[in-house]
Design an enzyme around this catalytic site. Structure first.
Site, PDB file in Angstrom:
ATOM      1  CB  CYS A 159      -0.647   0.177   1.017  1.00  0.00           C
ATOM      2  SG  CYS A 159      -1.833   1.628   1.813  1.00  0.00           S
ATOM      3  CD  GLU A 206      -2.652  -9.911   2.129  1.00  0.00           C
ATOM      4  OE1 GLU A 206      -1.915  -9.997   2.895  1.00  0.00           O
ATOM      5  OE2 GLU A 206      -2.157  -9.698   1.257  1.00  0.00           O
ATOM      6  NE  ARG A 249      -0.339 -12.126   8.451  1.00  0.00           N
ATOM      7  CZ  ARG A 249       0.235 -11.111   8.712  1.00  0.00           C
ATOM      8  NH1 ARG A 249       0.842 -11.452  10.206  1.00  0.00           N
ATOM      9  NH2 ARG A 249       1.736 -10.572   8.201  1.00  0.00           N
ATOM     10  NE  ARG A 251      -1.767  -8.452   6.242  1.00  0.00           N
ATOM     11  CZ  ARG A 251      -1.698  -8.241   7.808  1.00  0.00           C
ATOM     12  NH1 ARG A 251      -2.550  -7.784   8.671  1.00  0.00           N
ATOM     13  NH2 ARG A 251      -0.650  -8.301   8.148  1.00  0.00           N
TER      14      ARG A 251
END
Length: 402
Positions: A159, A206, A249, A251
């Site tokens: 990103c 992802e 986690r 995502r």
């Protein structure tokens, strides 16, 4: 001694020519290994010329086979941990591939990887050790016309901030612009340009959960609008790996289908998450080496650091993990001190996870090879994906593709 040619094992070839992806300065090994993997499936022409030239140079240097023809190497026996399935259902490409977690998930579902790209030299080393294929380098330097046709594009793109200042400037000048143009200078642009040219039936992207809120949501809006403008129907959801491994986690997973193929009627659904019943004790090695136990100096520093921030009302500090619970998110910085996931030990300082335990925490099987230093391994697994979570998504994607 001459190597046997027909049915040559990859491990023999690898040793003979001394494959070291981390030392490559161009894409010669990438072309060579991609050709070996795709010699009979209609994709070979993308790699053939470069691969044959590289082989000719290798053969003159290493005397791999008596004949100069490349064909005497084939077919290769893929004695690697994760060879291509004998029967494949679809083709995919693996961008920003890391150490191959996404590839492994889709390969487990009958996919054939026909192109992969990763810039980090140590990640390339790990990727090659497990799949027998060296990824191409920097995707920004690869022309989309050089990438084979594929059914599914996969990318765990980094990103980066998007600038929207250029839009108002172009408007004021009366210039036409699109969202693809708006992403220039970011790595997402490279994903978008490949999608635009190759038109895969579907894609899966992802990224970190915070992509949704980055720059007050403007970054995700640009990504969404770009993919929509390219003619894809978009589905996205934040999924937590704790349903598959003992790690919190989250995502974001973005799935798209070509509207020209599916007319927006693909009826895609994200997988139902299984009950979260994993716990840290399940992934621990019985006798980890002493080097993973924190030194008195480091342990003292972490405790003092935590106390200082608690006094200020901050929540910063180490994460002592409940062995009957789940861990915090494993990050790429874990190699620095291991502070976010510490394992308690009776009568001694806590320890950090071993690289193998990190692999298990990300859902990698125990036959996954870790050929790099501990520090590199920590970075690689911290940057990777939860393999069984991605595989669960893959199952739903390919229901519509195949």
């Amino acid at each position: 001694m001459k190597l046997k040619t027909k049915g040559l094992k990859y491990s023999e070839l690898r040793k003979k020519i001394n494959i070291q992806p981390e030392k490559e300065k161009d894409n010669s090994l990438a072309n060579f290994t991609h050709y070996l993997h795709n010699s009979g499936n209609g994709v070979a022409h993308y790699y053939k010329d470069s691969a044959e030239e590289y082989f000719k140079q290798l053969n003159e240097k290493c005397n791999i086979v008596e004949e100069s023809s490349f064909q005497y190497l084939l077919p290769i026996k893929w004695d690697v941990p994760f060879p291509i399935p004998e029967k494949t259902k679809f083709k995919f490409i693996d961008l920003f591939a890391g150490i191959g977690g996404v590839r492994l998930a889709f390969q487990n579902q009958g996919g054939k990887c026909v192109f992969t790209s990763e810039w980090d030299k140590f990640a390339k080393k790990t990727y090659e050790a497990n799949f027998g294929e060296v990824p191409f380098g920097d995707i920004t330097q690869i022309n989309e016309t050089e990438i084979p046709d594929h059914d599914i594009l996969l990318a765990g793109f980094p990103c980066q901030p998007f600038s929207i200042a250029g839009v108002s400037k172009k408007n004021s000048l009366g210039r036409v612009h699109g969202f693809l143009d708006e992403t220039q200078g970011t790595l997402f642009f490279d994903v978008a340009r490949i999608i635009k040219h190759k038109r895969p039936k579907a894609f899966m992207l992802e990224n970190v959960k915070n992509l949704l809120s980055h720059d007050k949501g403007r970054t995700f809006e640009i990504i969404y609008n770009t993919l929509d403008e390219l003619g894809y129907s978009i589905h996205f959801r934040v999924l937590d790996g704790k349903h598959f491994v003992p790690q919190h986690r989250e995502r974001i997973i973005i799935v798209g289908y070509d509207k020209k193929v599916f007319m927006g009627q693909e009826n895609f659904k994200f997988p139902e998450m299984p009950k979260a019943n994993k716990f840290i004790a399940q992934i621990l090695e019985p006798t980890p080496e002493d080097k993973y136990t924190l030194s008195n100096k480091l342990w003292g520093y972490l405790q003092a650091y935590s106390e200082k921030h608690k006094a200020k009302g901050n929540g910063f500090g180490f994460g002592m993990t409940d062995l009957n619970g789940i861990s915090r998110t494993l990050s790429a910085r874990y190699y620095k001190d291991g502070s976010e996931i510490l394992i308690p030990q009776p009568d001694q300082n806590p320890r950090r996870l071993t690289p193998r335990e990190c692999a298990r925490l990300m859902g990698y099987p125990d036959n996954y090879v870790i050929p790099v230093s501990d520090n590199q391994a920590y970075k690689q697994f911290g940057n990777s994906v939860i393999v069984p979570l991605i595989e669960a998504v893959a199952k739903e994607i390919i229901k519509i593709i195949v």
